[in-house]
Design a protein around this motif. Structure first.
Motif, PDB file in Angstrom:
ATOM      1  N   UNK A  85      -2.108   0.573 -10.213  1.00 24.97           N
ATOM      2  CA  UNK A  85      -0.894  -0.232 -10.089  1.00 24.97           C
ATOM      3  C   UNK A  85      -1.062  -1.482  -9.253  1.00 24.97           C
ATOM      4  N   UNK A  86      -2.237  -1.690  -8.660  1.00 27.62           N
ATOM      5  CA  UNK A  86      -2.423  -2.862  -7.796  1.00 27.62           C
ATOM      6  C   UNK A  86      -2.191  -4.155  -8.569  1.00 27.62           C
ATOM      7  N   UNK A  87      -2.671  -4.193  -9.830  1.00 29.48           N
ATOM      8  CA  UNK A  87      -2.463  -5.371 -10.675  1.00 29.48           C
ATOM      9  C   UNK A  87      -1.391  -5.127 -11.721  1.00 29.48           C
TER      10      UNK A  87
ATOM     11  N   UNK B 192       0.833  -1.209   0.000  1.00 26.58           N
ATOM     12  CA  UNK B 192       0.000   0.000   0.000  1.00 26.58           C
ATOM     13  C   UNK B 192       0.868   1.260   0.000  1.00 26.58           C
ATOM     14  N   UNK B 193       1.966   1.237   0.744  1.00 24.70           N
ATOM     15  CA  UNK B 193       2.877   2.393   0.736  1.00 24.70           C
ATOM     16  C   UNK B 193       3.406   2.661  -0.669  1.00 24.70           C
ATOM     17  N   UNK B 194       3.768   1.595  -1.374  1.00 28.57           N
ATOM     18  CA  UNK B 194       4.301   1.750  -2.732  1.00 28.57           C
ATOM     19  C   UNK B 194       3.226   2.255  -3.691  1.00 28.57           C
ATOM     20  N   UNK B 195       2.013   1.735  -3.540  1.00 29.69           N
ATOM     21  CA  UNK B 195       0.918   2.146  -4.418  1.00 29.69           C
ATOM     22  C   UNK B 195       0.550   3.611  -4.243  1.00 29.69           C
ATOM     23  N   UNK B 196       0.882   4.180  -3.106  1.00 26.70           N
ATOM     24  CA  UNK B 196       0.571   5.598  -2.874  1.00 26.70           C
ATOM     25  C   UNK B 196       1.460   6.532  -3.703  1.00 26.70           C
ATOM     26  N   UNK B 197       2.532   6.013  -4.252  1.00 24.48           N
ATOM     27  CA  UNK B 197       3.428   6.840  -5.062  1.00 24.48           C
ATOM     28  C   UNK B 197       2.880   6.892  -6.491  1.00 24.48           C
TER      29      UNK B 197
ATOM     30  N   UNK C  62       1.670  -4.809  -7.816  1.00 26.71           N
ATOM     31  CA  UNK C  62       1.316  -5.996  -7.046  1.00 26.71           C
ATOM     32  C   UNK C  62       2.024  -7.232  -7.541  1.00 26.71           C
ATOM     33  N   UNK C  63       2.112  -7.385  -8.860  1.00 28.82           N
ATOM     34  CA  UNK C  63       2.728  -8.582  -9.442  1.00 28.82           C
ATOM     35  C   UNK C  63       4.250  -8.559  -9.345  1.00 28.82           C
TER      36      UNK C  63
ATOM     37  N   UNK D 240      -3.101 -11.813 -12.447  1.00 28.30           N
ATOM     38  CA  UNK D 240      -4.203 -10.884 -12.623  1.00 28.30           C
ATOM     39  C   UNK D 240      -5.274 -11.517 -13.514  1.00 28.30           C
ATOM     40  N   UNK D 241      -6.507 -11.038 -13.375  1.00 26.75           N
ATOM     41  CA  UNK D 241      -7.626 -11.544 -14.179  1.00 26.75           C
ATOM     42  C   UNK D 241      -8.272 -10.370 -14.908  1.00 26.75           C
ATOM     43  N   UNK D 242      -9.024 -10.635 -15.988  1.00 25.29           N
ATOM     44  CA  UNK D 242      -9.568  -9.535 -16.801  1.00 25.29           C
ATOM     45  C   UNK D 242     -10.381  -8.510 -16.021  1.00 25.29           C
ATOM     46  N   UNK D 243     -11.071  -8.939 -14.980  1.00 22.99           N
ATOM     47  CA  UNK D 243     -11.902  -7.993 -14.228  1.00 22.99           C
ATOM     48  C   UNK D 243     -11.096  -7.034 -13.369  1.00 22.99           C
ATOM     49  N   UNK D 244      -9.766  -7.199 -13.313  1.00 22.75           N
ATOM     50  CA  UNK D 244      -8.935  -6.291 -12.501  1.00 22.75           C
ATOM     51  C   UNK D 244      -8.876  -4.881 -13.074  1.00 22.75           C
TER      52      UNK D 244
END
Length: 481
Positions: free
Chosen positions: A130-132, A32-37, A136-137, A436-440
Protein backbone atom coordinates in the motif's frame (compact mmCIF):
# COMPACT_ATOMS: atom_id res chain seq x y z
CA UNK A 1 3.64 13.83 -23.97
CA UNK A 2 5.37 17.14 -23.41
CA UNK A 3 3.58 20.38 -22.80
CA UNK A 4 4.73 23.98 -22.87
CA UNK A 5 4.12 25.65 -19.48
CA UNK A 6 1.16 28.02 -19.42
CA UNK A 7 2.22 31.65 -19.68
CA UNK A 8 -0.59 32.98 -17.53
CA UNK A 9 0.67 34.97 -14.56
CA UNK A 10 -0.75 33.80 -11.25
CA UNK A 11 0.02 35.23 -7.83
CA UNK A 12 2.42 32.78 -6.21
CA UNK A 13 2.10 32.39 -2.44
CA UNK A 14 5.02 31.56 -0.20
CA UNK A 15 6.93 28.39 -0.94
CA UNK A 16 5.27 25.42 0.82
CA UNK A 17 8.52 23.39 0.80
CA UNK A 18 9.79 24.60 4.22
CA UNK A 19 6.53 23.63 5.90
CA UNK A 20 6.61 20.23 4.20
CA UNK A 21 10.20 19.62 5.33
CA UNK A 22 9.40 20.63 8.89
CA UNK A 23 6.46 18.24 9.12
CA UNK A 24 7.77 15.36 7.01
CA UNK A 25 8.80 13.15 9.92
CA UNK A 26 5.36 13.32 11.55
CA UNK A 27 3.73 12.70 8.17
CA UNK A 28 5.78 9.55 7.59
CA UNK A 29 5.13 8.28 11.12
CA UNK A 30 1.38 8.59 10.54
CA UNK A 31 1.61 6.96 7.12
CA UNK A 32 3.52 4.02 8.61
CA UNK A 33 0.74 3.57 11.18
CA UNK A 34 -1.83 3.39 8.38
CA UNK A 35 0.27 0.98 6.33
CA UNK A 36 0.37 -1.41 9.28
CA UNK A 37 -3.37 -2.04 8.86
CA UNK A 38 -3.75 -5.05 6.44
CA UNK A 39 -6.80 -3.69 4.62
CA UNK A 40 -7.01 -6.54 2.07
CA UNK A 41 -10.47 -6.21 0.56
CA UNK A 42 -10.28 -9.46 -1.42
CA UNK A 43 -10.01 -11.59 1.72
CA UNK A 44 -13.18 -11.72 3.88
CA UNK A 45 -11.01 -12.47 6.90
CA UNK A 46 -9.63 -8.94 6.59
CA UNK A 47 -13.01 -7.21 6.51
CA UNK A 48 -12.47 -5.87 10.06
CA UNK A 49 -9.10 -4.48 8.93
CA UNK A 50 -10.66 -2.72 5.94
CA UNK A 51 -13.13 -1.10 8.31
CA UNK A 52 -10.34 -0.19 10.72
CA UNK A 53 -8.43 1.39 7.85
CA UNK A 54 -11.46 3.50 6.90
CA UNK A 55 -11.96 4.63 10.48
CA UNK A 56 -8.25 5.44 10.82
CA UNK A 57 -8.35 7.62 7.70
CA UNK A 58 -11.52 9.43 8.76
CA UNK A 59 -9.86 10.30 12.07
CA UNK A 60 -6.68 11.44 10.28
CA UNK A 61 -8.68 13.70 7.97
CA UNK A 62 -10.44 15.20 10.97
CA UNK A 63 -7.03 15.87 12.54
CA UNK A 64 -5.95 17.50 9.26
CA UNK A 65 -8.79 19.98 9.66
CA UNK A 66 -11.62 18.66 7.53
CA UNK A 67 -14.86 19.73 9.25
CA UNK A 68 -16.63 16.72 7.69
CA UNK A 69 -15.09 13.23 7.63
CA UNK A 70 -17.43 10.25 7.38
CA UNK A 71 -17.26 6.50 6.83
CA UNK A 72 -19.72 5.51 4.09
CA UNK A 73 -21.11 2.00 4.04
CA UNK A 74 -21.49 -0.03 0.85
CA UNK A 75 -23.89 -2.87 0.13
CA UNK A 76 -21.97 -5.73 1.70
CA UNK A 77 -18.52 -4.45 0.81
CA UNK A 78 -15.66 -2.43 2.26
CA UNK A 79 -16.55 1.04 3.55
CA UNK A 80 -15.41 4.23 1.83
CA UNK A 81 -14.35 7.50 3.43
CA UNK A 82 -15.80 10.88 2.48
CA UNK A 83 -14.43 14.22 3.65
CA UNK A 84 -15.31 17.80 2.80
CA UNK A 85 -13.77 21.21 3.51
CA UNK A 86 -15.60 24.21 1.98
CA UNK A 87 -13.52 27.12 0.77
CA UNK A 88 -15.85 29.69 2.22
CA UNK A 89 -15.80 31.62 -1.05
CA UNK A 90 -18.94 31.56 -3.16
CA UNK A 91 -17.11 31.55 -6.50
CA UNK A 92 -14.54 28.85 -5.70
CA UNK A 93 -14.49 25.66 -7.80
CA UNK A 94 -15.27 22.33 -6.19
CA UNK A 95 -12.69 19.54 -6.53
CA UNK A 96 -13.12 15.89 -5.59
CA UNK A 97 -10.01 13.78 -4.88
CA UNK A 98 -10.40 10.03 -5.41
CA UNK A 99 -8.23 7.21 -4.11
CA UNK A 100 -8.57 3.89 -2.29
CA UNK A 101 -7.48 2.56 1.07
CA UNK A 102 -7.75 -1.18 0.45
CA UNK A 103 -4.69 -3.12 -0.69
CA UNK A 104 -3.68 -6.28 -2.50
CA UNK A 105 -3.01 -9.49 -0.52
CA UNK A 106 0.57 -9.84 0.71
CA UNK A 107 2.50 -12.28 2.90
CA UNK A 108 6.14 -12.79 3.81
CA UNK A 109 6.11 -16.25 2.20
CA UNK A 110 5.27 -14.63 -1.16
CA UNK A 111 8.90 -13.54 -1.30
CA UNK A 112 8.86 -10.23 0.58
CA UNK A 113 12.18 -9.26 2.15
CA UNK A 114 10.32 -8.13 5.27
CA UNK A 115 6.82 -8.25 6.73
CA UNK A 116 4.66 -6.47 4.09
CA UNK A 117 2.62 -4.78 6.81
CA UNK A 118 5.57 -3.55 8.84
CA UNK A 119 6.88 -0.54 6.90
CA UNK A 120 10.64 -0.34 6.35
CA UNK A 121 12.52 2.75 5.16
CA UNK A 122 15.65 1.98 3.17
CA UNK A 123 17.67 3.83 0.52
CA UNK A 124 15.18 6.66 0.32
CA UNK A 125 12.19 4.38 -0.19
CA UNK A 126 9.39 3.23 2.07
CA UNK A 127 8.56 -0.46 1.58
CA UNK A 128 5.15 -1.85 2.57
CA UNK A 129 1.98 -3.10 0.95
CA UNK A 130 0.00 0.00 0.00
CA UNK A 131 2.98 2.37 0.13
CA UNK A 132 2.41 3.32 -3.52
CA UNK A 133 -0.95 1.67 -4.28
CA UNK A 134 -2.64 3.60 -2.88
CA UNK A 135 -2.26 4.75 0.72
CA UNK A 136 0.86 6.83 0.10
CA UNK A 137 -0.74 8.64 -2.82
CA UNK A 138 -3.92 9.30 -0.85
CA UNK A 139 -2.17 10.43 2.31
CA UNK A 140 0.06 12.94 0.50
CA UNK A 141 -3.01 15.17 0.23
CA UNK A 142 -3.14 15.65 4.01
CA UNK A 143 0.28 17.26 4.28
CA UNK A 144 -0.19 18.94 0.92
CA UNK A 145 -3.33 20.64 2.15
CA UNK A 146 -1.73 21.80 5.40
CA UNK A 147 1.24 23.16 3.42
CA UNK A 148 -1.19 24.95 1.11
CA UNK A 149 -2.84 26.65 4.08
CA UNK A 150 0.50 27.56 5.66
CA UNK A 151 1.89 29.01 2.42
CA UNK A 152 -1.21 31.04 1.58
CA UNK A 153 -2.18 32.08 5.10
CA UNK A 154 -5.67 30.76 4.47
CA UNK A 155 -7.84 29.07 7.08
CA UNK A 156 -9.63 26.99 4.43
CA UNK A 157 -8.52 25.68 1.04
CA UNK A 158 -8.70 27.89 -2.05
CA UNK A 159 -11.16 25.39 -3.54
CA UNK A 160 -14.13 23.56 -2.08
CA UNK A 161 -12.26 20.32 -1.42
CA UNK A 162 -13.83 16.86 -1.18
CA UNK A 163 -12.24 13.43 -0.80
CA UNK A 164 -13.69 10.03 -1.63
CA UNK A 165 -11.45 7.11 -0.67
CA UNK A 166 -12.81 3.74 -1.72
CA UNK A 167 -12.44 0.45 0.18
CA UNK A 168 -12.94 -2.06 -2.67
CA UNK A 169 -10.80 -0.93 -5.60
CA UNK A 170 -8.51 -3.95 -5.35
CA UNK A 171 -11.58 -6.19 -5.54
CA UNK A 172 -12.91 -4.62 -8.73
CA UNK A 173 -14.99 -1.82 -7.15
CA UNK A 174 -18.19 -3.93 -7.20
CA UNK A 175 -20.22 -1.43 -5.17
CA UNK A 176 -18.56 1.80 -6.26
CA UNK A 177 -21.02 2.75 -9.00
CA UNK A 178 -24.08 2.42 -6.74
CA UNK A 179 -22.23 4.28 -3.97
CA UNK A 180 -21.49 7.37 -6.07
CA UNK A 181 -24.95 7.36 -7.62
CA UNK A 182 -26.47 7.25 -4.13
CA UNK A 183 -24.34 10.18 -2.96
CA UNK A 184 -24.14 12.08 -6.26
CA UNK A 185 -25.48 15.28 -4.71
CA UNK A 186 -22.81 15.35 -2.00
CA UNK A 187 -20.09 14.42 -4.49
CA UNK A 188 -21.05 17.14 -6.99
CA UNK A 189 -17.94 18.93 -8.20
CA UNK A 190 -16.29 20.71 -11.12
CA UNK A 191 -13.44 18.25 -11.59
CA UNK A 192 -12.10 15.01 -10.13
CA UNK A 193 -8.45 14.39 -9.23
CA UNK A 194 -7.58 10.68 -9.22
CA UNK A 195 -4.51 9.92 -7.11
CA UNK A 196 -4.10 6.28 -8.07
CA UNK A 197 -1.78 6.38 -11.07
CA UNK A 198 1.90 6.71 -11.81
CA UNK A 199 4.55 8.63 -13.69
CA UNK A 200 6.75 7.56 -16.58
CA UNK A 201 10.01 7.52 -14.54
CA UNK A 202 11.83 9.21 -11.67
CA UNK A 203 13.48 11.68 -14.04
CA UNK A 204 10.47 12.08 -16.35
CA UNK A 205 7.48 13.44 -14.42
CA UNK A 206 4.23 12.97 -16.29
CA UNK A 207 0.49 13.47 -15.97
CA UNK A 208 -1.88 10.75 -17.13
CA UNK A 209 -4.75 12.00 -19.28
CA UNK A 210 -6.83 8.89 -19.87
CA UNK A 211 -7.57 5.26 -19.17
CA UNK A 212 -9.06 2.64 -21.43
CA UNK A 213 -12.36 0.93 -20.70
CA UNK A 214 -13.04 -2.79 -20.48
CA UNK A 215 -15.59 -5.36 -21.61
CA UNK A 216 -14.81 -9.00 -20.83
CA UNK A 217 -16.55 -12.32 -20.61
CA UNK A 218 -16.80 -15.89 -21.85
CA UNK A 219 -18.28 -17.80 -24.80
CA UNK A 220 -19.38 -21.41 -24.23
CA UNK A 221 -19.94 -23.58 -27.32
CA UNK A 222 -21.97 -26.82 -27.25
CA UNK A 223 -21.99 -29.49 -29.97
CA UNK A 224 -22.70 -33.21 -29.44
CA UNK A 225 -24.35 -34.11 -26.17
CA UNK A 226 -21.17 -35.95 -25.21
CA UNK A 227 -17.65 -36.51 -26.56
CA UNK A 228 -17.95 -38.81 -29.60
CA UNK A 229 -15.62 -40.96 -31.73
CA UNK A 230 -13.79 -38.89 -34.35
CA UNK A 231 -13.52 -41.86 -36.71
CA UNK A 232 -17.23 -42.55 -36.69
CA UNK A 233 -18.50 -38.98 -36.62
CA UNK A 234 -15.61 -36.58 -37.29
CA UNK A 235 -15.97 -34.46 -40.39
CA UNK A 236 -19.72 -35.02 -40.48
CA UNK A 237 -20.88 -33.11 -37.37
CA UNK A 238 -19.94 -29.65 -35.99
CA UNK A 239 -16.89 -29.64 -33.71
CA UNK A 240 -17.03 -27.03 -30.90
CA UNK A 241 -13.23 -26.92 -30.66
CA UNK A 242 -12.92 -26.20 -34.38
CA UNK A 243 -15.60 -23.50 -34.21
CA UNK A 244 -13.87 -21.91 -31.23
CA UNK A 245 -10.65 -21.79 -33.25
CA UNK A 246 -12.50 -20.28 -36.23
CA UNK A 247 -14.02 -17.58 -34.02
CA UNK A 248 -10.66 -16.71 -32.52
CA UNK A 249 -8.95 -16.65 -35.93
CA UNK A 250 -11.64 -14.35 -37.31
CA UNK A 251 -11.37 -11.84 -34.47
CA UNK A 252 -8.61 -9.83 -36.21
CA UNK A 253 -7.91 -9.04 -39.86
CA UNK A 254 -4.51 -9.24 -41.55
CA UNK A 255 -3.65 -5.76 -40.22
CA UNK A 256 -4.37 -6.91 -36.64
CA UNK A 257 -7.49 -4.75 -36.46
CA UNK A 258 -10.57 -6.08 -34.69
CA UNK A 259 -12.88 -7.53 -37.36
CA UNK A 260 -16.19 -7.09 -35.56
CA UNK A 261 -18.36 -4.77 -37.72
CA UNK A 262 -18.92 -1.40 -36.09
CA UNK A 263 -16.26 -1.93 -33.43
CA UNK A 264 -14.32 1.23 -34.35
CA UNK A 265 -17.36 3.46 -34.85
CA UNK A 266 -16.94 6.65 -32.82
CA UNK A 267 -13.36 5.95 -31.72
CA UNK A 268 -11.57 9.20 -30.87
CA UNK A 269 -8.42 9.07 -32.96
CA UNK A 270 -5.10 10.50 -31.83
CA UNK A 271 -4.36 13.94 -33.22
CA UNK A 272 -1.09 14.60 -35.02
CA UNK A 273 0.06 16.59 -31.99
CA UNK A 274 -0.74 13.76 -29.61
CA UNK A 275 1.11 11.23 -31.76
CA UNK A 276 4.13 13.52 -31.96
CA UNK A 277 4.18 14.09 -28.21
CA UNK A 278 3.91 10.36 -27.50
CA UNK A 279 6.84 9.78 -29.81
CA UNK A 280 8.97 12.16 -27.69
CA UNK A 281 8.73 9.99 -24.58
CA UNK A 282 11.98 8.13 -23.86
CA UNK A 283 10.50 4.72 -24.65
CA UNK A 284 12.86 1.75 -24.64
CA UNK A 285 10.93 -0.93 -26.50
CA UNK A 286 13.55 -3.60 -25.85
CA UNK A 287 13.37 -2.91 -22.13
CA UNK A 288 9.60 -2.89 -22.26
CA UNK A 289 9.64 -6.30 -23.95
CA UNK A 290 11.92 -7.64 -21.22
CA UNK A 291 9.43 -6.41 -18.61
CA UNK A 292 6.63 -8.06 -20.56
CA UNK A 293 8.61 -11.33 -20.81
CA UNK A 294 7.83 -11.22 -24.52
CA UNK A 295 10.06 -11.61 -27.56
CA UNK A 296 8.46 -9.24 -30.07
CA UNK A 297 6.08 -6.30 -30.32
CA UNK A 298 3.01 -6.97 -32.44
CA UNK A 299 -0.32 -5.24 -32.87
CA UNK A 300 -2.50 -3.04 -35.04
CA UNK A 301 -0.59 -1.93 -38.12
CA UNK A 302 0.13 1.77 -38.46
CA UNK A 303 0.52 2.42 -34.74
CA UNK A 304 3.45 2.43 -32.33
CA UNK A 305 3.60 0.27 -29.24
CA UNK A 306 2.65 3.16 -26.93
CA UNK A 307 -0.26 4.07 -29.16
CA UNK A 308 -1.45 0.46 -29.13
CA UNK A 309 -1.45 0.10 -25.35
CA UNK A 310 -2.74 3.57 -24.49
CA UNK A 311 -4.92 4.93 -27.28
CA UNK A 312 -6.17 2.05 -29.42
CA UNK A 313 -8.99 -0.43 -28.68
CA UNK A 314 -8.00 -4.08 -28.54
CA UNK A 315 -9.43 -7.59 -28.43
CA UNK A 316 -7.59 -10.31 -26.55
CA UNK A 317 -8.25 -14.03 -26.20
CA UNK A 318 -7.54 -14.74 -22.54
CA UNK A 319 -8.03 -18.48 -22.79
CA UNK A 320 -9.30 -21.32 -24.99
CA UNK A 321 -10.37 -24.64 -23.49
CA UNK A 322 -11.75 -27.65 -25.37
CA UNK A 323 -11.51 -31.41 -25.59
CA UNK A 324 -8.90 -33.77 -24.25
CA UNK A 325 -5.75 -32.36 -22.65
CA UNK A 326 -4.22 -35.38 -20.96
CA UNK A 327 -1.18 -37.41 -21.99
CA UNK A 328 -1.23 -39.17 -25.33
CA UNK A 329 -4.07 -38.99 -27.78
CA UNK A 330 -7.81 -39.35 -27.54
CA UNK A 331 -9.61 -39.37 -30.88
CA UNK A 332 -12.83 -37.53 -30.11
CA UNK A 333 -15.06 -34.75 -31.27
CA UNK A 334 -15.40 -32.82 -27.98
CA UNK A 335 -18.83 -31.84 -26.81
CA UNK A 336 -17.92 -28.35 -25.54
CA UNK A 337 -15.45 -25.51 -25.95
CA UNK A 338 -14.85 -22.28 -24.04
CA UNK A 339 -13.32 -18.93 -24.98
CA UNK A 340 -12.47 -16.23 -22.45
CA UNK A 341 -12.06 -12.75 -23.94
CA UNK A 342 -11.49 -9.10 -23.10
CA UNK A 343 -11.83 -5.88 -25.06
CA UNK A 344 -10.03 -2.70 -24.06
CA UNK A 345 -11.95 0.38 -25.18
CA UNK A 346 -10.99 3.99 -25.86
CA UNK A 347 -12.83 7.30 -25.84
CA UNK A 348 -15.84 7.24 -28.13
CA UNK A 349 -16.73 3.61 -27.49
CA UNK A 350 -19.71 2.57 -25.39
CA UNK A 351 -19.59 -0.59 -23.29
CA UNK A 352 -23.23 -1.55 -23.90
CA UNK A 353 -22.85 -1.14 -27.64
CA UNK A 354 -19.65 -3.19 -27.72
CA UNK A 355 -21.35 -5.98 -25.77
CA UNK A 356 -24.15 -6.03 -28.34
CA UNK A 357 -21.73 -5.97 -31.29
CA UNK A 358 -19.83 -8.92 -29.86
CA UNK A 359 -23.03 -10.83 -29.15
CA UNK A 360 -24.33 -10.33 -32.69
CA UNK A 361 -20.98 -11.17 -34.30
CA UNK A 362 -20.62 -14.46 -32.43
CA UNK A 363 -24.18 -15.54 -33.24
CA UNK A 364 -23.73 -14.77 -36.94
CA UNK A 365 -20.54 -16.83 -37.30
CA UNK A 366 -21.60 -20.11 -35.72
CA UNK A 367 -23.04 -22.95 -37.85
CA UNK A 368 -26.19 -24.94 -37.21
CA UNK A 369 -25.59 -27.63 -34.62
CA UNK A 370 -23.50 -25.41 -32.37
CA UNK A 371 -25.40 -23.90 -29.49
CA UNK A 372 -23.69 -21.13 -27.58
CA UNK A 373 -23.94 -18.95 -24.53
CA UNK A 374 -22.12 -15.65 -24.13
CA UNK A 375 -21.63 -14.14 -20.70
CA UNK A 376 -20.15 -10.78 -19.78
CA UNK A 377 -18.52 -10.11 -16.43
CA UNK A 378 -20.72 -7.17 -15.55
CA UNK A 379 -21.59 -4.05 -17.50
CA UNK A 380 -17.98 -3.21 -18.25
CA UNK A 381 -15.88 -0.13 -17.51
CA UNK A 382 -16.12 2.94 -19.69
CA UNK A 383 -13.00 4.70 -20.99
CA UNK A 384 -12.17 8.20 -19.86
CA UNK A 385 -10.07 10.91 -21.51
CA UNK A 386 -9.23 14.48 -20.54
CA UNK A 387 -8.57 16.83 -23.48
CA UNK A 388 -5.06 18.25 -23.50
CA UNK A 389 -6.40 21.80 -23.67
CA UNK A 390 -8.73 21.55 -20.67
CA UNK A 391 -8.06 24.44 -18.25
CA UNK A 392 -8.08 22.18 -15.19
CA UNK A 393 -5.44 19.97 -16.77
CA UNK A 394 -3.28 23.01 -17.42
CA UNK A 395 -3.61 23.92 -13.74
CA UNK A 396 -2.45 20.45 -12.71
CA UNK A 397 0.49 20.49 -15.11
CA UNK A 398 1.55 23.92 -13.84
CA UNK A 399 1.35 22.82 -10.19
CA UNK A 400 3.36 19.69 -10.90
CA UNK A 401 5.93 21.67 -12.87
CA UNK A 402 6.43 24.02 -9.92
CA UNK A 403 6.97 21.09 -7.55
CA UNK A 404 9.31 19.11 -9.81
CA UNK A 405 11.10 22.10 -11.28
CA UNK A 406 11.01 20.72 -14.80
CA UNK A 407 8.84 20.20 -17.85
CA UNK A 408 5.87 17.86 -17.40
CA UNK A 409 4.88 15.40 -20.12
CA UNK A 410 1.67 13.49 -20.70
CA UNK A 411 0.93 9.78 -20.75
CA UNK A 412 -2.13 7.55 -20.75
CA UNK A 413 -2.75 4.21 -19.10
CA UNK A 414 -3.78 1.04 -20.89
CA UNK A 415 -5.68 -0.46 -17.99
CA UNK A 416 -9.09 0.35 -16.58
CA UNK A 417 -10.40 1.68 -13.30
CA UNK A 418 -13.32 3.35 -11.52
CA UNK A 419 -12.41 6.82 -12.79
CA UNK A 420 -14.91 6.41 -15.62
CA UNK A 421 -17.73 5.91 -13.12
CA UNK A 422 -16.88 9.26 -11.56
CA UNK A 423 -16.74 10.90 -14.98
CA UNK A 424 -20.08 9.44 -16.07
CA UNK A 425 -22.06 9.95 -12.85
CA UNK A 426 -20.71 13.38 -11.94
CA UNK A 427 -20.39 14.65 -15.51
CA UNK A 428 -17.03 16.37 -15.01
CA UNK A 429 -13.48 15.93 -16.32
CA UNK A 430 -11.20 13.48 -14.54
CA UNK A 431 -7.55 14.42 -13.95
CA UNK A 432 -4.79 12.16 -12.69
CA UNK A 433 -2.19 13.10 -10.09
CA UNK A 434 0.17 10.19 -9.47
CA UNK A 435 3.80 10.09 -8.36
CA UNK A 436 4.47 6.36 -8.39
CA UNK A 437 6.93 4.84 -10.89
CA UNK A 438 6.97 1.37 -12.50
CA UNK A 439 9.71 0.08 -10.21
CA UNK A 440 7.46 0.61 -7.16
CA UNK A 441 6.05 -2.88 -7.72
CA UNK A 442 2.31 -2.44 -7.47
CA UNK A 443 0.60 -5.76 -6.65
CA UNK A 444 4.05 -7.37 -6.38
CA UNK A 445 6.47 -8.28 -3.62
CA UNK A 446 8.39 -5.51 -1.85
CA UNK A 447 6.05 -2.74 -3.00
CA UNK A 448 7.57 0.65 -2.21
CA UNK A 449 7.34 4.36 -2.78
CA UNK A 450 10.22 6.73 -3.46
CA UNK A 451 10.13 9.28 -0.64
CA UNK A 452 11.56 12.10 -2.75
CA UNK A 453 8.77 11.59 -5.30
CA UNK A 454 6.19 11.25 -2.52
CA UNK A 455 7.13 14.68 -1.16
CA UNK A 456 7.16 16.10 -4.68
CA UNK A 457 3.54 14.88 -4.80
CA UNK A 458 2.85 16.62 -1.50
CA UNK A 459 4.25 19.85 -2.93
CA UNK A 460 2.20 19.43 -6.12
CA UNK A 461 -0.96 19.14 -4.02
CA UNK A 462 0.04 22.24 -2.06
CA UNK A 463 0.30 24.26 -5.29
CA UNK A 464 -2.67 22.68 -7.04
CA UNK A 465 -5.51 24.25 -5.09
CA UNK A 466 -4.09 27.75 -5.66
CA UNK A 467 -3.62 27.08 -9.38
CA UNK A 468 -7.11 25.68 -9.86
CA UNK A 469 -8.74 28.53 -7.98
CA UNK A 470 -6.82 31.15 -9.99
CA UNK A 471 -7.67 29.55 -13.33
CA UNK A 472 -11.31 29.16 -12.34
CA UNK A 473 -11.51 32.83 -11.32
CA UNK A 474 -10.08 33.85 -14.69
CA UNK A 475 -12.45 31.66 -16.71
CA UNK A 476 -14.69 28.95 -15.19
CA UNK A 477 -14.63 25.82 -17.28
CA UNK A 478 -17.84 24.07 -18.37
CA UNK A 479 -19.46 22.29 -15.45
CA UNK A 480 -22.48 20.10 -14.84
CA UNK A 481 -23.25 21.80 -11.55
Amino acid sequence: MRTTPDNAVHPHPADPAPYIAEHSAAFLAALRDWLRIPSVSANPDHAPDVRRSAEWLAAALTDTGFPVAEVWETEGGGPAVFAEWPSGEADAPTVLVYGHHDVQPAAREDGWATDPFEPVEQDGRLRARGAADDKGQVFLHTLGLRAHLAATGRTAPAVNLKLLVEGEEESGSPHFGPLIRKHADRLACDTVIVSDTGMWAEDTPTVCTGMRGLVDGQIDLYGPDQDIHSGSFGGAVPNPATEAARLVAALHDEDRRVSIPGFYDGVVELTDRERALLAELPFDEAGWLRTAKSHAALGEHGHTTLERIWARPTAEVNGIHAGYGGPGGKTIVPSTAEIKFSFRLVAGQDTARVRQLVTDWVAARLPDGIRHEIRFWGDGTRPCLTPLDHPALRSLVRAMGRAFGQEIRYTREGGSGPAADLQDVLGVPVLFLGISVPSDGWHSVDEKVDLDLLFKGVETAAHLWTELAADWAAEPWPSSR
